[in-house]
Every structure is written in structure tokens, then in C-alpha cells.
Design a protein around this motif. Structure first.
Motif, PDB file in Angstrom:
ATOM      1  N   LEU A 107       0.827  -1.210   0.000  1.00 49.72           N
ATOM      2  CA  LEU A 107       0.000   0.000   0.000  1.00 49.72           C
ATOM      3  C   LEU A 107       0.859   1.256   0.000  1.00 49.72           C
ATOM      4  CD1 LEU A 107      -2.922  -0.979   2.394  1.00 49.72           C
ATOM      5  CD2 LEU A 107      -2.906  -0.926  -0.098  1.00 49.72           C
ATOM      6  N   ASP A 108       2.014   1.198   0.657  1.00 45.12           N
ATOM      7  CA  ASP A 108       2.955   2.331   0.593  1.00 45.12           C
ATOM      8  C   ASP A 108       3.373   2.600  -0.842  1.00 45.12           C
ATOM      9  OD1 ASP A 108       2.929   2.837   3.294  1.00 45.12           O
ATOM     10  OD2 ASP A 108       4.715   1.636   3.727  1.00 45.12           O
ATOM     11  N   THR A 109       3.684   1.528  -1.562  1.00 46.84           N
ATOM     12  CA  THR A 109       4.087   1.663  -2.967  1.00 46.84           C
ATOM     13  C   THR A 109       2.939   2.185  -3.811  1.00 46.84           C
ATOM     14  OG1 THR A 109       5.648  -0.180  -2.725  1.00 46.84           O
ATOM     15  CG2 THR A 109       5.004   0.426  -4.967  1.00 46.84           C
ATOM     16  N   LEU A 110       1.727   1.688  -3.545  1.00 51.23           N
ATOM     17  CA  LEU A 110       0.556   2.155  -4.288  1.00 51.23           C
ATOM     18  C   LEU A 110       0.326   3.641  -4.057  1.00 51.23           C
ATOM     19  CD1 LEU A 110      -1.853   1.430  -6.071  1.00 51.23           C
ATOM     20  CD2 LEU A 110      -3.127   0.826  -4.002  1.00 51.23           C
ATOM     21  N   ARG A 111       0.547   4.117  -2.811  1.00 49.00           N
ATOM     22  CA  ARG A 111       0.390   5.530  -2.516  1.00 49.00           C
ATOM     23  C   ARG A 111       1.447   6.364  -3.247  1.00 49.00           C
ATOM     24  NH1 ARG A 111       0.109   5.490   2.731  1.00 49.00           N
ATOM     25  NH2 ARG A 111      -2.070   6.057   2.979  1.00 49.00           N
ATOM     26  N   GLU A 112       2.673   5.855  -3.316  1.00 49.74           N
ATOM     27  CA  GLU A 112       3.736   6.579  -4.011  1.00 49.74           C
ATOM     28  C   GLU A 112       3.433   6.716  -5.501  1.00 49.74           C
ATOM     29  OE1 GLU A 112       7.328   4.496  -3.266  1.00 49.74           O
ATOM     30  OE2 GLU A 112       7.400   4.964  -1.124  1.00 49.74           O
ATOM     31  N   VAL A 113       2.810   5.691  -6.067  1.00 46.90           N
ATOM     32  CA  VAL A 113       2.523   5.696  -7.504  1.00 46.90           C
ATOM     33  C   VAL A 113       1.256   6.474  -7.833  1.00 46.90           C
ATOM     34  CG1 VAL A 113       1.947   4.236  -9.497  1.00 46.90           C
ATOM     35  CG2 VAL A 113       3.709   3.510  -7.875  1.00 46.90           C
ATOM     36  N   GLY A 114       0.197   6.238  -7.068  1.00 46.24           N
ATOM     37  CA  GLY A 114      -1.098   6.836  -7.415  1.00 46.24           C
ATOM     38  C   GLY A 114      -1.698   7.755  -6.382  1.00 46.24           C
ATOM     39  N   GLY A 115      -0.990   7.983  -5.274  1.00 47.02           N
ATOM     40  CA  GLY A 115      -1.509   8.862  -4.244  1.00 47.02           C
ATOM     41  C   GLY A 115      -2.519   8.177  -3.347  1.00 47.02           C
ATOM     42  N   SER A 116      -3.058   8.940  -2.395  1.00 49.08           N
ATOM     43  CA  SER A 116      -3.996   8.409  -1.426  1.00 49.08           C
ATOM     44  C   SER A 116      -5.271   7.897  -2.083  1.00 49.08           C
ATOM     45  CB  SER A 116      -4.348   9.483  -0.386  1.00 49.08           C
ATOM     46  OG  SER A 116      -5.241   8.981   0.585  1.00 49.08           O
ATOM     47  N   GLU A 117      -5.678   8.531  -3.178  1.00 52.29           N
ATOM     48  CA  GLU A 117      -6.904   8.106  -3.856  1.00 52.29           C
ATOM     49  C   GLU A 117      -6.776   6.697  -4.430  1.00 52.29           C
ATOM     50  OE1 GLU A 117      -9.998   9.407  -4.088  1.00 52.29           O
ATOM     51  OE2 GLU A 117      -9.189  10.721  -2.526  1.00 52.29           O
ATOM     52  N   ALA A 118      -5.575   6.327  -4.857  1.00 53.04           N
ATOM     53  CA  ALA A 118      -5.361   4.978  -5.386  1.00 53.04           C
ATOM     54  C   ALA A 118      -5.519   3.950  -4.269  1.00 53.04           C
ATOM     55  CB  ALA A 118      -3.975   4.869  -6.013  1.00 53.04           C
ATOM     56  N   VAL A 119      -4.998   4.282  -3.078  1.00 48.58           N
ATOM     57  CA  VAL A 119      -5.151   3.393  -1.925  1.00 48.58           C
ATOM     58  C   VAL A 119      -6.631   3.285  -1.560  1.00 48.58           C
ATOM     59  CG1 VAL A 119      -4.550   3.006   0.487  1.00 48.58           C
ATOM     60  CG2 VAL A 119      -2.859   3.976  -1.079  1.00 48.58           C
ATOM     61  N   LYS A 120      -7.329   4.410  -1.582  1.00 47.87           N
ATOM     62  CA  LYS A 120      -8.755   4.435  -1.253  1.00 47.87           C
ATOM     63  C   LYS A 120      -9.555   3.589  -2.241  1.00 47.87           C
ATOM     64  CE  LYS A 120     -12.215   6.621   1.007  1.00 47.87           C
ATOM     65  NZ  LYS A 120     -12.289   8.075   0.834  1.00 47.87           N
ATOM     66  N   LYS A 121      -9.242   3.705  -3.517  1.00 50.18           N
ATOM     67  CA  LYS A 121      -9.956   2.930  -4.530  1.00 50.18           C
ATOM     68  C   LYS A 121      -9.749   1.438  -4.318  1.00 50.18           C
ATOM     69  CE  LYS A 121     -10.564   2.412  -9.514  1.00 50.18           C
ATOM     70  NZ  LYS A 121     -10.142   2.903 -10.866  1.00 50.18           N
ATOM     71  N   PHE A 122      -8.508   1.058  -4.019  1.00 48.27           N
ATOM     72  CA  PHE A 122      -8.224  -0.346  -3.742  1.00 48.27           C
ATOM     73  C   PHE A 122      -9.030  -0.820  -2.535  1.00 48.27           C
ATOM     74  CE2 PHE A 122      -5.935  -3.084  -0.750  1.00 48.27           C
ATOM     75  CZ  PHE A 122      -5.851  -4.262  -1.485  1.00 48.27           C
ATOM     76  N   ALA A 123      -9.055  -0.014  -1.473  1.00 47.33           N
ATOM     77  CA  ALA A 123      -9.748  -0.382  -0.240  1.00 47.33           C
ATOM     78  C   ALA A 123     -11.250  -0.533  -0.479  1.00 47.33           C
ATOM     79  CB  ALA A 123      -9.481   0.656   0.847  1.00 47.33           C
ATOM     80  N   ILE A 124     -11.822   0.353  -1.309  1.00 54.01           N
ATOM     81  CA  ILE A 124     -13.250   0.272  -1.617  1.00 54.01           C
ATOM     82  C   ILE A 124     -13.551  -1.004  -2.392  1.00 54.01           C
ATOM     83  CG2 ILE A 124     -15.084   1.284  -3.029  1.00 54.01           C
ATOM     84  CD1 ILE A 124     -14.052   4.039  -2.210  1.00 54.01           C
ATOM     85  N   LEU A 125     -12.735  -1.309  -3.394  1.00 48.77           N
ATOM     86  CA  LEU A 125     -12.943  -2.532  -4.174  1.00 48.77           C
ATOM     87  C   LEU A 125     -12.833  -3.772  -3.297  1.00 48.77           C
ATOM     88  CD1 LEU A 125     -10.942  -1.641  -7.424  1.00 48.77           C
ATOM     89  CD2 LEU A 125     -13.429  -1.808  -7.170  1.00 48.77           C
ATOM     90  N   ARG A 126     -11.887  -3.759  -2.364  1.00 49.80           N
ATOM     91  CA  ARG A 126     -11.724  -4.895  -1.457  1.00 49.80           C
ATOM     92  C   ARG A 126     -12.968  -5.098  -0.610  1.00 49.80           C
ATOM     93  NH1 ARG A 126     -10.718  -5.104   3.837  1.00 49.80           N
ATOM     94  NH2 ARG A 126      -9.875  -7.062   4.686  1.00 49.80           N
ATOM     95  N   MET A 127     -13.487  -4.009  -0.013  1.00 54.30           N
ATOM     96  CA  MET A 127     -14.659  -4.127   0.845  1.00 54.30           C
ATOM     97  C   MET A 127     -15.899  -4.496   0.034  1.00 54.30           C
ATOM     98  SD  MET A 127     -15.808  -4.186   3.890  1.00 54.30           S
ATOM     99  CE  MET A 127     -14.234  -3.734   4.641  1.00 54.30           C
ATOM    100  N   GLU A 128     -16.013  -3.989  -1.167  1.00 56.66           N
ATOM    101  CA  GLU A 128     -17.143  -4.349  -2.026  1.00 56.66           C
ATOM    102  C   GLU A 128     -17.133  -5.841  -2.350  1.00 56.66           C
ATOM    103  OE1 GLU A 128     -18.028  -0.151  -4.426  1.00 56.66           O
ATOM    104  OE2 GLU A 128     -16.745  -1.689  -5.329  1.00 56.66           O
ATOM    105  N   ARG A 129     -15.952  -6.406  -2.528  1.00 57.62           N
ATOM    106  CA  ARG A 129     -15.867  -7.847  -2.787  1.00 57.62           C
ATOM    107  C   ARG A 129     -16.306  -8.650  -1.563  1.00 57.62           C
ATOM    108  NH1 ARG A 129     -11.120  -6.445  -5.769  1.00 57.62           N
ATOM    109  NH2 ARG A 129      -9.812  -6.805  -3.923  1.00 57.62           N
TER     110      ARG A 129
END
Length: 238
Positions: A107-129
């Protein structure tokens, strides 16, 4: 009396260390026989069996029956299968893992690449699953409470030890355990995403009251069942 207490403490400590060595050898070489364990660890047959009995009783080790391997081209014969021991999944878990560290680094790497919104999007998709089997509330005839119960049941099935109960003019979903709490401490987007998905499924604003990631003993989400009115606004309109 003090000497006796010290001796008991030393005995327990020694037994704990020896049992750890038994488990480590099972991890590396299991399934393995008790006699083989004793030979490698320098334990008597009675000593190694005592440790194995305790490990089996605690659910850390299990017995596997294997027939003796043939030697020098001879058949294995029809004797009783040799009793081997190996660690169970519970036993293997005693040696720990680095899943939390790996997830946090990812998640640290994801934040570095896409910012906090990328982490948030991943987290939303995870919870939706995790909650994919729950139909979102879309009509007035549907029950917020029923949907909240389904939500709590789905969380419970996924290791969150969730319960639900009435509280004032609403209901509260309580999570007594969080499988990703350590990761969420470093990445609050996980908790934020959870609340957003809850709100989308229930068709109403939800109120996070407490979080395990913030040091509380429980995650509590309040779901209002009636609109909250402002008394001062009512007086001004009167």
C-alpha cells in the motif's frame, strides 16, 4: 520453598524450549517419526512422546500413518504403518508471518505511484468484494435494519467478529476484531473506504464512533434510523 519454585520455573522454561525445538524440526522435516525426532534432538523415547502428546492435544501437531519404505529392493511388507508426526496449520502459525508487513509495504508503494486516492480505490474494491452478496437498499419498503444485519453477518463470515444491536434512534454494527487492524493503523483509507461502502449499501449516512486501528477495543458504526433534527432550526421556523 523458594528453591522449589525456582526449580519448577526452570523446568517449565526448559520444556518450552525443547518443545519449540520439536516443533521446529517438524516444520523442517515433517512428517517424521518420534524415534527420528528423539535421535536428532537427543531425547529419550519417553521424553519425545510426552512432548508430542502435548502438541497433539493442543492441536499443534497431528499423526500421519505411513508404511515403512522398502530397503534394498525388498517389499515394504504388511506390518503396521509407521506413525509420523507433522505440524497442523495451527502449529505452523506459531512461527509467525509477515503478511501485515507485506500488505503495508504494498500500500505504501501504491500511494507513491497513485496517491492516497489509489489506496482508497483499492480499499473500496476490497470491501465491495467482501460484501458482494448484499443488495444495496434502493426502496422505501426495504429495511435498513435487515440490510444492516446482512452486512454484520457478512463481516462476521470474513473474520470481523461482528454483532449488531439497537442504540437509541439507530442500530450499531460492532466489529470485535479487525483482520487488517495493523495495516489500517498506517493506512486510514481502509477505514474510510469501509464507511463509504456501508453508506452506499444502506442508502444513508453512517457514523463511525470507534475504531480498533485508532486504539479502541472495538470498531463501532452507528446507523441512524430517523433523521436528526436541529432544535434551533425548528424554533426559528415556529
Amino acid at each position: 520453598m523458594a528453591a522449589e519454585t525456582q526449580l519448577q520455573t526452570e523446568t517449565r522454561s526448559t520444556e518450552g524450549d525443547t518443545r519449540r525445538q520439536v516443533m521446529l524440526l517438524l516444520l523442517k522435516e515433517g512428517p517424521i517419526t518420534a524415534s527420528n525426532l528423539g535421535t536428532q534432538l537427543g531425547l529419550s523415547a519417553a521424553g519425545v512422546r510426552r512432548h508430542l502428546d502435548i502438541l497433539v492435544e493442543d492441536g499443534l501437531t497431528e499423526v500421519v500413518n505411513r508404511r515403512p519404505q522398502p530397503k534394498n529392493g525388498q517389499s515394504a511388507g504388511r506390518g503396521r504403518p509407521a506413525k509420523h508426526f507433522r505440524l497442523t496449520d495451527k502449529g505452523r502459525s506459531q512461527f509467525g508471518h509477515t503478511y501485515d508487513e507485506l500488505a503495508s509495504e504494498a500500500l505504501d508503494t501504491l500511494r507513491e505511484v497513485g496517491g492516497s486516492e489509489a489506496v482508497k480505490k483499492f480499499a473500496i474494491l476490497r470491501m465491495e468484494r467482501l460484501l458482494a452478496d448484499i443488495e444495496p437498499l434502493v426502496g422505501e419498503n426495504e429495511s435498513v435494519v435487515d440490510t444492516a444485519r446482512k452486512l454484520a453477518a457478512a463481516l462476521d463470515d470474513n473474520g470481523y467478529a461482528a454483532t449488531i444491536h439497537e442504540a437509541g434512534h439507530g442500530v450499531q454494527v460492532c466489529q470485535h476484531h479487525c483482520p487488517v487492524a495493523r495495516v489500517a493503523e498506517q493506512h486510514p483509507e481502509l477505514c474510510e473506504a469501509e464507511q463509504e461502502v456501508f453508506s452506499a449499501l444502506l442508502g444513508t449516512h453512517v457514523q463511525p464512533l470507534a475504531s480498533i486501528a485508532d486504539g479502541h477495543g472495538i470498531c463501532t458504526t452507528n446507523i441512524p434510523l430517523t433523521p436528526i433534527t436541529n432544535n434551533s432550526d425548528e424554533r426559528s421556523r415556529a
